[in-house]
Design a protein around this motif. Structure first.
Motif, short mmCIF file in Angstrom:
data_model
loop_
_atom_site.label_atom_id
_atom_site.label_comp_id
_atom_site.label_asym_id
_atom_site.label_seq_id
_atom_site.Cartn_x
_atom_site.Cartn_y
_atom_site.Cartn_z
N PRO A 1 -30.82 10.09 -63.97
CA PRO A 1 -29.37 10.20 -64.23
C PRO A 1 -28.76 11.42 -63.57
O PRO A 1 -27.62 11.38 -63.09
CB PRO A 1 -29.28 10.29 -65.76
N PHE A 2 -29.51 12.49 -63.53
CA PHE A 2 -28.99 13.70 -62.89
C PHE A 2 -28.72 13.45 -61.41
O PHE A 2 -27.66 13.79 -60.89
CB PHE A 2 -29.99 14.85 -63.06
N GLY A 3 -29.69 12.79 -60.78
CA GLY A 3 -29.53 12.48 -59.36
C GLY A 3 -28.36 11.54 -59.12
O GLY A 3 -27.57 11.74 -58.19
N LEU A 4 -28.22 10.52 -59.99
CA LEU A 4 -27.11 9.57 -59.83
C LEU A 4 -25.77 10.28 -59.99
O LEU A 4 -24.82 10.03 -59.24
CB LEU A 4 -27.24 8.45 -60.87
N MET A 5 -25.73 11.18 -60.96
CA MET A 5 -24.51 11.93 -61.19
C MET A 5 -24.16 12.74 -59.95
O MET A 5 -23.01 12.80 -59.51
CB MET A 5 -24.71 12.85 -62.40
N LEU A 6 -25.20 13.35 -59.37
CA LEU A 6 -25.00 14.18 -58.18
C LEU A 6 -24.43 13.34 -57.04
O LEU A 6 -23.45 13.71 -56.40
CB LEU A 6 -26.32 14.81 -57.76
N ILE A 7 -25.05 12.17 -56.84
CA ILE A 7 -24.60 11.30 -55.76
C ILE A 7 -23.14 10.90 -55.99
O ILE A 7 -22.30 10.93 -55.09
CB ILE A 7 -25.50 10.05 -55.64
N GLY A 8 -22.84 10.53 -57.25
CA GLY A 8 -21.48 10.12 -57.58
C GLY A 8 -20.48 11.23 -57.28
O GLY A 8 -19.44 11.00 -56.65
N ILE A 9 -20.82 12.42 -57.70
CA ILE A 9 -19.90 13.56 -57.49
C ILE A 9 -19.72 13.84 -56.00
O ILE A 9 -18.60 14.01 -55.51
CB ILE A 9 -20.45 14.81 -58.22
N VAL A 10 -20.84 13.85 -55.29
CA VAL A 10 -20.76 14.18 -53.86
C VAL A 10 -19.94 13.13 -53.11
O VAL A 10 -19.15 13.45 -52.23
CB VAL A 10 -22.18 14.31 -53.26
N LEU A 11 -20.13 11.85 -53.51
CA LEU A 11 -19.44 10.78 -52.79
C LEU A 11 -17.96 10.70 -53.14
O LEU A 11 -17.13 10.44 -52.29
CB LEU A 11 -20.09 9.43 -53.09
N PHE A 12 -17.64 10.94 -54.41
CA PHE A 12 -16.29 10.60 -54.84
C PHE A 12 -15.40 11.78 -55.21
O PHE A 12 -14.21 11.64 -55.35
CB PHE A 12 -16.35 9.63 -56.03
#
Ligand SMILES: Nc1ncnc2c1ncn2[C@@H]1O[C@H](COP(=O)(O)OP(=O)(O)O)[C@@H](O)[C@H]1O
Ligand SMILES: [Mg+2]
Lengths: 321, 247
Positions: A296-307
């Protein structure tokens, strides 16, 4: 000091919550959150130090966990010799000595490895900083006397004037004050002439060299300051966990620090603190459900970086700083 | 007049291409010396070797009588050589004023100063503002650099070159990509600063070059085939043949 915009108020508010909330829990008999907040605060110092080079300098150091290790071993090794003899020259529980060594060794390691790493760029820089940190990791792994991969129990905490680190509240307050000082230091540095050069070289190094700046030297100084600050965080971490093992220096730990800075918002004052907070919360509450809590931490990171431009800080105060 | 910059037998090749092929060049103190030549003649490559961004394969460069051939770019800048870029090279995520202030700061002592906020240092900010005013960007000082137009970026390049306080300005096609009006304004501006600085100007626009230059050198395939006053260049048969051609 500097202009008081929305992000300054958000920073003040969150820093106030970080100070008051754990104290309220503590005085109501719940010590768990104080300990969580202490760990958060110490990691945040490391993230703030990394942000100086990564956020403001554009230098993606993948080896900052090494400094945490140096700092913690700078507490653990002198204490070990007090209890088990040998190395009389350094056997002490004196905190000023231990913190001094933590900062000094870290600065030296940053200076030497930085002098070499900063001759490279891009992916090579990432790889070489990681390689140097791994060298430090394997070095401590191989020293049997200090426990090798089992790690080293730090029998007593650093003895400092004025504060008693065995008192969880005092350890927290010291960590919190250190964090605030670290944030103010980085903020002052980046607004100074030095900081302008550092940020200019991040934006366009060719231009800075053409203007007459030896950007290599400016970056090296920033890298050394950053390493020293991170070493200080390591000494606090040793005192907090009363234990140090090479695992704290592993490349995955360096990666976590990078994630914290990027998730929270690079090149912002509060970003690294926000990133550390999210990291600590996710680690604490997800790791009891699943060993895959990094997901979940990684997914959150990807989400933040992308959006979201500018990480969580960008989300809170709008784009930019 | 003495040569501020002396270039002797400078050579640089990329693979098989001799981009600079035995260039001899004197730039005299105070003159505006233009270099013309077709695309790919090696004009930019010459500038990068003079500014120190690239090292020549062989040959010598002297500035104010001192050899600088092996001097790193940042030391040359401190010695008094600056350049502008054919392809705009600015710090896009800083404000317009910050960009120019960094040029002023570069020759205001060293920058290992960590405490005082740089944006509060009045003499640096004021000087930078003055230069922006001079190039006509006085009302854009606080804008983020990334929001300026191409034409405004070209003006910033000039403001930065001037603000860096260099004696010798190497200007690589300052008019590149400008419309007729903007080009005309740039020519007027360069006329205004002519004489106050030594300028090596690379330019494509013949009208601009003949209007501005004290002397012109013609570079073709990495070689300087002629140097002279605008009138001499216009009259030179080799130049007409090799470059000015029957346009
Ligand atoms: N970094 C480089 N690598 C390989 N070839 C290059 C490089 N820079 C320039 N060249 C070649 O050198 C020649 C001169 O280029 P340049 O100096 O940019 O010409 P000009 O500025 O006169 O248009 C061209 O043939 C170009 O392709
Ligand atoms: Mg060119």
């Amino acid at each position: 000091m500097i202009g008081f915009g929305k992000s300054s108020w958000v920073t003040l508010a969150i820093m106030a919550i970080l100070l008051v909330l754990p104290m309220v829990f503590y005085w109501n008999g719940n010590t768990f959150y104080l300990s969580l907040a202490t760990r958060l605060t110490i990691l945040a110092i490391a993230a703030v130090s990394l942000n100086l080079v990564l956020g403001y300098g554009g230098l993606i150091s993948f080896g900052h966990a090494a400094y945490i290790g140096f700092g913690a071993y700078a507490v653990g090794i002198p204490t070990y010799h007090v209890f088990y003899g040998g190395a009389e020259g350094i056997a002490t529980t004196n905190g000023l000595f231990q913190f001094g060594v933590a900062v000094g060794i870290s600065a030296l390691f940053a200076l030497i490895t930085g002098a070499i790493s900063l001759r490279t760029k891009g992916v090579y820089f990432i790889m070489i900083t990681m390689a140097f940190a791994q060298m430090a990791y394997y070095m401590f792994l191989s020293i049997e006397e200090y426990g090798g991969d089992d790690g080293l129990v730090i029998e007593v905490r650093s003895k400092l004037p004025l504060v008693d680190l065995d008192n969880p509240m005092e350890l927290f307050v010291l960590s919190y004050v250190s964090l605030v000082v670290a944030m103010l230091m980085v903020r002052t540095i980046i607004h100074s002439r030095f900081g302008m050069v550092l940020q200019g070289a991040k934006g366009n190094n060719e231009r800075m060299v053409t203007l007459g700046y030896n950007s290599y030297l400016y970056r090296l100084v920033a890298f050394t300051i950053s390493g020293a600050m991170c070493g200080f965080a390591g000494a606090l971490m040793g005192n907090f966990s009363s234990f140090i093992s090479p695992e704290m220096m592993a490349w995955s730990r360096s990666g976590e620090l990078m994630f914290m800075v990027i998730l929270g918002g690079t090149a912002t004052t509060l970003g690294p603190v926000l990133g550390s907070a999210v990291f600590i919360v996710v680690e604490e509450f997800m790791s009891s459900y699943t060993v895959y809590w990094h997901l979940p931490f990684g997914l959150m990171l990807i989400g933040i970086v992308l959006f979201v431009r500018g990480g969580l800080m960008g989300l809170l105060v709008g784009k930019g700083r | 007049m003495a040569a501020l910059l002396e270039v002797r037998n400078l050579c640089k090749s990329f693979g098989g291409v001799a981009a600079t092929d035995g260039v001899d060049l004197d730039v005299l103190t105070g003159e505006l010396h233009a270099i013309i030549g077709p695309n790919g003649a090696g004009k930019t490559t010459l500038i990068t070797q003079l500014s120190g961004a690239q090292k020549p394969d062989s040959g010598r460069i002297r500035f104010k009588g001192h050899g600088i051939t092996r001097m790193p770019a940042y030391t040359r800048a401190k010695a008094g050589i600056t350049r502008s870029f054919q392809i705009t090279s600015l710090v896009l995520d800083m404000s317009v004023l910050d960009n120019v202030a960094l040029a002023v700061q570069a020759h205001d002592g060293h920058s290992f100063r960590f405490l005082k906020p740089a944006r509060k240092i009045a003499h640096i900010r004021d000087t930078a503002r003055d230069w922006l005013q001079q190039v006509g960007l006085g009302d854009r000082v606080d804008a983020p650099t990334s929001e300026l137009s191409h034409g405004e970026h070209r003006l910033m390049e000039i403001a930065i070159a001037l603000a860096s306080g260099a004696e010798l300005m190497l200007l690589d096609e300052p008019m590149a990509g400008l419309g007729p009006d903007e080009s005309a304004r740039m020519v007027t501006f360069l006329k205004g600063i002519k004489g106050t600085k030594t300028i090596l100007l690379i330019e494509h626009d013949m009208d601009a070059v003949f209007a501005l230059a004290d002397r012109i050198s013609v570079l073709v395939y990495g070689k300087i085939i002629a140097t002279g006053t605008p009138d001499e260049i216009r009259a030179n048969a080799d130049v007409r043949h090799a470059y000015l051609g029957e346009e």
